[in-house]
Design an enzyme around this catalytic site. Structure first.
Site, PDB file in Angstrom:
ATOM      1  N   LEU A  38       0.826  -1.213   0.000  1.00  0.00           N
ATOM      2  CA  LEU A  38       0.000   0.000   0.000  1.00  0.00           C
ATOM      3  C   LEU A  38       0.861   1.264   0.000  1.00  0.00           C
ATOM      4  CD1 LEU A  38      -2.592  -1.006   2.769  1.00  0.00           C
ATOM      5  CD2 LEU A  38      -3.080  -0.754   0.309  1.00  0.00           C
ATOM      6  N   SER A  39       0.270   2.360  -0.436  1.00  0.00           N
ATOM      7  CA  SER A  39       0.916   3.659  -0.283  1.00  0.00           C
ATOM      8  C   SER A  39       1.181   3.883   1.208  1.00  0.00           C
ATOM      9  CB  SER A  39      -0.015   4.756  -0.826  1.00  0.00           C
ATOM     10  OG  SER A  39       0.562   6.024  -0.612  1.00  0.00           O
ATOM     11  N   SER A  41       3.305   2.165   3.004  1.00  0.00           N
ATOM     12  CA  SER A  41       3.717   0.933   3.708  1.00  0.00           C
ATOM     13  C   SER A  41       5.236   0.872   3.916  1.00  0.00           C
ATOM     14  CB  SER A  41       3.246  -0.306   2.941  1.00  0.00           C
ATOM     15  OG  SER A  41       3.797  -0.334   1.634  1.00  0.00           O
ATOM     16  N   SER A  44       9.339   2.744  -0.636  1.00  0.00           N
ATOM     17  CA  SER A  44      10.466   3.585  -1.081  1.00  0.00           C
ATOM     18  C   SER A  44      11.572   3.588  -0.038  1.00  0.00           C
ATOM     19  CB  SER A  44       9.993   5.018  -1.325  1.00  0.00           C
ATOM     20  OG  SER A  44       8.949   5.030  -2.257  1.00  0.00           O
ATOM     21  N   SER A 111       1.805  -1.652  -7.282  1.00  0.00           N
ATOM     22  CA  SER A 111       1.513  -2.857  -8.095  1.00  0.00           C
ATOM     23  C   SER A 111       0.401  -3.681  -7.442  1.00  0.00           C
ATOM     24  CB  SER A 111       2.776  -3.678  -8.338  1.00  0.00           C
ATOM     25  OG  SER A 111       3.609  -3.790  -7.212  1.00  0.00           O
TER      26      SER A 111
END
Ligand SMILES: Nc1ncnc2c1ncn2[C@@H]1O[C@H](COP(=O)(O)OS(=O)(=O)O)[C@@H](OP(=O)(O)O)[C@H]1O
Ligand SMILES: Nc1ncnc2c1ncn2[C@@H]1O[C@H](COP(=O)(O)OP(=O)(O)O)[C@@H](O)[C@H]1O
Length: 207
Positions: A38-39, A41, A44, A111
């Site tokens: 998830l965004s 998580s 990056s 993704s």
């Protein structure tokens, strides 16, 4: 003569220097570490920490980050399902090229759809695609909300936000799953260490 996709009359040109020679030069084996989640998580953060750790051990890696690629290669894509599929397809193809170059390619993208991740996996020998699942609860990601996007999505100002009103399909066949331990998220260095250990145990950190 061959027809592939929308192209006709195209041929494959073999180059004299191959992957094996490049890997020998680099003393490592090319592969793709595909980080999904998830965004918020921590994709990056893990990608960069892993890149730094590999660099300090003398290994060549390169990070393909979803947000960054949307500034260039994928700037014509949005977040509709077909755009996400095309986004993942392109990054999968680029990651395959980096792996062929002999690099440890670290791809970090939401993704969200299993079939798209599987298509990227299918581009490489199976062992060379290492899927890392950032299995962090939505509540943690939403609590972090570093870009304020969850807030906007909850307010209906962003439509089709992953985890809110667009699906995230958790991996069924990942090589590495990273999750909270006793309700605490491990430090990025600890998570990167797990990935490095995996790469080492599978022989990617030598030619
Ligand atoms: N609708 C919607 N859903 C999810 N994410 C959104 C959306 N709109 C913008 N963003 C921002 O785009 C980043 C995700 O890009 P990705 O290329 O990784 O997404 S995807 O793999 O194509 O689903 C994601 O970055 P990360 O937080 O790094 O994951 C968000 O900042
Ligand atoms: N292991 C971690 N422990 C604590 N905070 C983290 C960890 N990983 C990431 N974060 C923080 O969470 C937020 C989201 O991380 P980020 O790497 O941008 O996630 P993503 O790329 O999945 O959107 C950032 O503020 C980051 O500093």
């Amino acid at each position: 003569m061959a027809t592939l996709g929308n192209s006709a009359n195209i041929f494959w040109h073999e180059c004299p220097v191959g992957q094996a020679e490049r890997q020998k030069l680099l003393n490592q084996k090319g592969c793709v570490v595909w980080i999904t989640g998830l965004s918020g998580s921590g994709k990056s953060t893990l990608a960069c920490t892993l890149g730094r750790e590999l660099h300090s051990r003398g290994h060549l890696s390169y990070v393909l980050d979803g947000d960054n690629l949307r500034h260039g290669l994928n700037k014509n894509l949005g977040f509709a399902p077909e755009d996400r599929t095309e986004n993942i397809r392109r990054v999968g193809e680029v990651a395959k090229l980096f792996a062929d170059a002999g690099l440890i390619c670290i791809a970090s993208l939401i993704s969200p759809y299993q079939k798209d991740r599987d298509s990227c996996r299918a581009l490489l020998p199976d062992a060379n695609f290492i899927e890392v699942f950032m299995n962090m609860p939505l509540s943690l990601c939403e609590g972090r909300d570093p870009k304020g996007l969850y807030k906007l999505a909850r307010a209906g100002k962003i439509k089709g936000f992953t985890g809110i009103d667009d699906p995230y399909e958790a991996p069924l066949n990942c090589e590495i799953e990273l999750r909270q331990i006793n309700g605490v998220c491990p430090a990025p260095s600890e998570m990167a260490g797990k990935v490095v250990s995996y790469l080492d145990s599978k022989g990617f950190l030598q030619a």
